[in-house]
Design a protein around this motif. Structure first.
Motif, PDB file in Angstrom:
ATOM      1  N   VAL A 125      -4.071   3.227   5.405  1.00  0.00           N
ATOM      2  CA  VAL A 125      -2.642   2.693   5.899  1.00  0.00           C
ATOM      3  C   VAL A 125      -2.571   3.038   7.260  1.00  0.00           C
ATOM      4  O   VAL A 125      -2.522   4.111   7.709  1.00  0.00           O
ATOM      5  N   HIS A 126      -2.038   1.765   7.933  1.00  0.00           N
ATOM      6  CA  HIS A 126      -1.760   2.111   9.326  1.00  0.00           C
ATOM      7  C   HIS A 126      -0.185   2.878   9.426  1.00  0.00           C
ATOM      8  O   HIS A 126      -0.108   3.599  10.479  1.00  0.00           O
ATOM      9  N   GLU A 127       0.859   2.347   8.823  1.00  0.00           N
ATOM     10  CA  GLU A 127       2.272   2.803   8.933  1.00  0.00           C
ATOM     11  C   GLU A 127       2.821   3.143   7.708  1.00  0.00           C
ATOM     12  O   GLU A 127       2.591   2.404   6.640  1.00  0.00           O
ATOM     13  N   THR A 128       3.487   4.175   7.551  1.00  0.00           N
ATOM     14  CA  THR A 128       4.097   4.622   6.632  1.00  0.00           C
ATOM     15  C   THR A 128       5.574   4.970   6.940  1.00  0.00           C
ATOM     16  O   THR A 128       5.871   5.279   8.063  1.00  0.00           O
ATOM     17  N   THR A 162      -4.147   7.042  -1.770  1.00  0.00           N
ATOM     18  CA  THR A 162      -3.636   5.566  -1.676  1.00  0.00           C
ATOM     19  C   THR A 162      -3.749   4.784  -2.824  1.00  0.00           C
ATOM     20  O   THR A 162      -4.750   5.148  -3.693  1.00  0.00           O
ATOM     21  N   GLY A 184       0.898   5.552   0.040  1.00  0.00           N
ATOM     22  CA  GLY A 184       0.362   6.875   0.170  1.00  0.00           C
ATOM     23  C   GLY A 184      -0.280   6.850   1.595  1.00  0.00           C
ATOM     24  O   GLY A 184      -0.422   5.902   2.596  1.00  0.00           O
ATOM     25  N   THR A 185      -1.239   7.665   1.795  1.00  0.00           N
ATOM     26  CA  THR A 185      -1.849   7.781   3.236  1.00  0.00           C
ATOM     27  C   THR A 185      -3.270   8.361   2.681  1.00  0.00           C
ATOM     28  O   THR A 185      -3.461   9.097   1.733  1.00  0.00           O
ATOM     29  N   PHE A 186      -4.159   7.710   3.427  1.00  0.00           N
ATOM     30  CA  PHE A 186      -5.655   7.961   2.970  1.00  0.00           C
ATOM     31  C   PHE A 186      -6.086   9.477   2.720  1.00  0.00           C
ATOM     32  O   PHE A 186      -5.570  10.183   3.927  1.00  0.00           O
ATOM     33  N   ASP A 209       0.935  -1.127   0.078  1.00  0.00           N
ATOM     34  CA  ASP A 209       0.122  -0.015  -0.141  1.00  0.00           C
ATOM     35  C   ASP A 209       0.802   1.405   0.114  1.00  0.00           C
ATOM     36  O   ASP A 209       1.827   1.410   0.832  1.00  0.00           O
ATOM     37  N   PHE A 234       8.159  -0.140   4.524  1.00  0.00           N
ATOM     38  CA  PHE A 234       8.012  -0.479   5.930  1.00  0.00           C
ATOM     39  C   PHE A 234       7.268  -1.985   6.231  1.00  0.00           C
ATOM     40  O   PHE A 234       6.097  -1.886   5.531  1.00  0.00           O
ATOM     41  N   HIS A 260       1.578  -7.170  10.427  1.00  0.00           N
ATOM     42  CA  HIS A 260       0.393  -6.417  10.030  1.00  0.00           C
ATOM     43  C   HIS A 260       0.017  -6.983   8.425  1.00  0.00           C
ATOM     44  O   HIS A 260       0.408  -6.624   7.301  1.00  0.00           O
TER      45      HIS A 260
END
Lengths: 211, 299
Positions: free
Chosen positions: B2-5, A48, A43-45, A41, A192, A197
């Motif tokens: 996304v939980h972690e980036t 994304t 990007g950030t919501f 995944d 990461f 997860h």
């Protein structure tokens, strides 16, 4: 003849049909895989997107697994496939350690090393590997790299500059190519990885098997 | 969502190939540790018998016996690490000579044969000349037996940290460290002060050289490759930091200090403590160095 594989990552939609077809075709035991579709995944919501990367044995021309195997259980066959003789394997796991791609596992049932063989048994009967057949979008392309008229050769020629392999710095000369890949999809250190997860399972460390 | 980036790519792996976990674990640590003692005691025995033939004749049988015991511990752990241990004989009947495992197995077999020959020569035949002749060949074979693991680690090409030249040096230094420590503990007070001084100097120098190599890797290792930098994070404030420094302290720092003190005070007691510390610490430091590269994701 030098067989090779190419995945057009722009086409892959992450259906995992290849994963399942491989498991069924090769009777891969529970908790182990010859082929897995990694997804990342980015990007950030709400900005994304998700990338998919099918991962399997690269059938390297300079295969570290073949070189480290003490009993020649891992060996080349004449069409370039790195095959495995499970009757000969002593289960030292040297190949598991040597493979820079994490493509080899210890089969929990036979206690021997195992990995993708490009469905060598099907290829011997002039059939395509099961993952190629199962792919609904024809993202998996398989064929003879030595034949300029093969589908895979034409694909590579028509996508010059956009064909990549995983970890070229290892000098293994992989015969598995990707089109449309990038740092996020092909570099394991670029993303990461949170422990535990995972979306569909809770796998952390698989048991290697008994002794 | 996304939980972690991470900042660099803003990407997170949510499902990946299963991590294989630690493939080479404590069994391989035991393998390397026992082998270091088994070959190291032969190196030291050869040195002492050549330099002090009159004073060290009594060590002939003990060094053969100790080496036999520890080489068999090494072989035992090697074989039980195989998932198909009863196929071990395939190495001899289907050998693949590009593999360091094959070379190591063959060399170790020859080494064990010579060790039993030495034990037979000194215990059954009481023939010191034959023993010394066999010892020379045993020392020659002890070198590849010590080094083959470095070759094997170097063949694990995913592990940039284990490079052949450095690991070879570390293996030889580990053998000297372990062999000297075993010899110090074996000798009791039977050795003269001159021999004790020699042993102390070898122990101190081996510890210092090994420590320098580890520190060189720790400080300059990240310049080799991105993977090495990522691996070293595990011992630079990561989950293996404490274990790494316990190993470094016990294997190298404490022995170096105690060797200096023992030389100054002529205390054999301190030297024995240094030897025990080195043997325990060697196991820990080897284990950390073995495990950390295996924690990296490969795909």
């Amino acid at each position: 003849m030098q067989l090779g594989f190419l995945v057009d990552l722009r086409l892959c939609m992450g259906c995992k049909g290849c994963e399942i077809a491989c498991k069924v075709e090769n009777e891969v035991p529970l908790s182990t895989w010859r082929l897995r579709v990694k997804y990342v995944d980015v990007g950030t919501f709400p900005e994304t997107k998700r990338t998919f990367t099918p991962l399997r044995c690269n059938h390297c021309a300079n295969a570290p697994c073949e070189r480290i195997c003490p009993v020649s259980a891992l060996h080349y066959i004449e069409n370039g496939i790195v095959n495995i003789d499970k009757e000969r394997c002593i289960g030292c796991a040297g190949c598991v350690m040597a493979c820079p791609y994490g493509a080899i596992y210890i089969d929990p049932q036979t206690q021997t090393a195992d990995k993708c063989t490009y469905c060598a048994h099907r290829v011997a009967s002039a059939m395509m590997p099961s993952c190629v057949v199962a792919c609904p979008v024809e993202a998996n392309i398989f064929g003879d790299l030595d034949d300029p008229m093969s589908n895979i050769s034409k694909y590579i020629q028509s996508h010059q500059g956009n064909v990549q392999v995983r970890k070229p710095e290892k000098g293994t000369d992989p015969h598995h190519f990707y089109v449309g890949g990038g740092n996020v999809t092909l570099n394991p250190l670029a993303s990461f990885r949170g422990e535990g997860h995972n979306l569909f399972n809770n796998l952390k460390h698989l048991p290697i098997g008994g002794h | 969502m996304v939980h972690e980036t991470i900042a660099a790519t803003n990407a997170v792996v949510t499902l990946d190939v299963a991590l294989p976990g630690i493939v080479w674990g404590w069994i391989i640590t035991m393998n390397m540790w026992a082998k270091s003692i088994g070959t190291g005691i032969i190196f030291l025995g050869f040195f002492l018998l050549k330099k002090y033939p009159e004073q060290t004749g009594f060590i002939r049988f003990p060094i053969a016996a100790i080496s036999i015991v520890f080489i068999h511990i090494f072989l035992f752990f090697t074989v039980i690490d195989l998932h198909q241990m009863f196929r071990f004989w395939h190495i001899f009947f289907y050998p693949h000579l590009t593999s360091a495992i094959t070379i190591g197995a063959w060399m170790a077999t020859g080494f064990v044969g010579l060790l039993f020959g030495m034990a037979y020569a000194i215990y059954m035949k009481k023939d010191e000349a034959l023993y010394d002749k066999l010892l020379g060949w045993t020392v020659l074979l002890a070198v590849p037996v010590t080094l083959y693991t470095a070759g094997l680690m170097a063949q694990s090409t995913a592990r940039e940290l284990w490079q052949m030249p450095t690991e070879s040096a570390q293996m030889i230094l580990a053998a000297l460290l372990a062999g000297t420590s075993a010899m110090i503990l074996l000798g009791g007070n039977k050795f003269s002060d001159t021999i004790k001084k020699d042993l102390a100097i070898i122990l101190g120098l081996a510890a210092a050289a090994a420590f320098i190599l580890y520190m060189a890797e720790l400080i300059f290792g990240p310049m080799k490759a991105e993977e090495v930098a990522a691996v070293l994070h595990y011992i630079k404030g990561g989950e293996y930091t404490v274990m790494f420094w316990i190993g470094q302290a016990m294997a190298f720092i404490v022995p170096m200090i105690l060797v200096c003190l023992s030389l100054k005070n002529q205390s054999y007691y301190l030297l024995k403590i240094a030897a025990v510390s080195a043997l325990v610490g060697l196991w820990v430091s080897k284990h950390v160095w073995l495990v950390i590269p295996q924690l990296l994701p490969m795909s």
